[in-house]
Structures are given as C-alpha cells and as structure tokens.
Motif scaffolding. Structure first.
Motif: not given
Length: 115
Positions: A100-112
């Motif tokens: 789930e962490f890697f999915a969140i980083v890959r999605e990068d919703k806020n471009c952080c």
C-alpha cells in the motif's frame, strides 16, 4: 529492531514490483534512476542522478520513507520537503502494508514525492 528474514523477502518482492513499474527505461537510467533502500524499521525510495557540476559523481535524493510502527502494526509515510526534513504525508499518513505504501508513492496524489 530490524526486519525478520520473512519480512525482508516480502519488502524486497514489493520493492521489485514497484521498481518494475516506476523506473525509467534502461537507456535513461544513467541520467535518472529510482531505487529502494531499507534499514532498521524504515524503507526509503531514492532518486539517483549524476551531479550537475561533476557528472562522474552521483547524487542520491531521498523521495519517500515508510517507517514500521510495531505497536500499531502500520507504516507511517513521510516525504522529503525542500527543507530536507521528513514530513508526514498528509493525504495518506499511514498504510497497513508495504504494498500500500508503494501504491501511494506511485500515485503521488499531491505531487510531493516526484514533483
């Protein structure tokens, strides 16, 4: 406390899948590459590129970090801000699994993570 052998294998497998999806093409990797490193209870995503003034030297910039909290059984997610300090990633400050962490980083919703 560091990760068990089973946990290390699980992280390595998830990291390999993440890198397979996000790394640039092979011919670009000498100019820009992504890697995953882990130590202690943390897993970090690192951007690797040549130094702009000394191309024979590489620069490694921390992009994202997940730290496992044993008591709560979840990963806290951080991003490296321009002040070079880790900040909690507010859209998703934690994840239940490393995948789930890697999915969140890959999605990068806020471009952080990757700008």
């Amino acid at each position: 406390m560091s990760f068990s052998e089973f946990e290390v294998k699980k992280i390595e497998r998830a990291a390999a899948e993440f890198l397979e999806a996000i790394r640039p093409p092979v011919h670009i990797r000498p100019q820009l590459d992504i890697d995953v490193r882990f130590s202690g209870q943390s897993v970090s995503v690192v951007e690797i590129r040549p130094h702009f003034r000394e191309p024979s030297t590489t620069i490694e910039s921390m992009v994202a970090k997940a730290t496992y909290v044993e008591e709560a059984k979840h990963w806290k997610i951080y991003w490296m801000r321009s002040d070079l300090k880790w900040h909690l990633y507010t859209p998703a400050p934690e994840s239940r699994t490393i995948e789930e962490f890697f999915a969140i980083v890959r999605e990068d919703k806020n471009c952080c993570f990757f700008g």
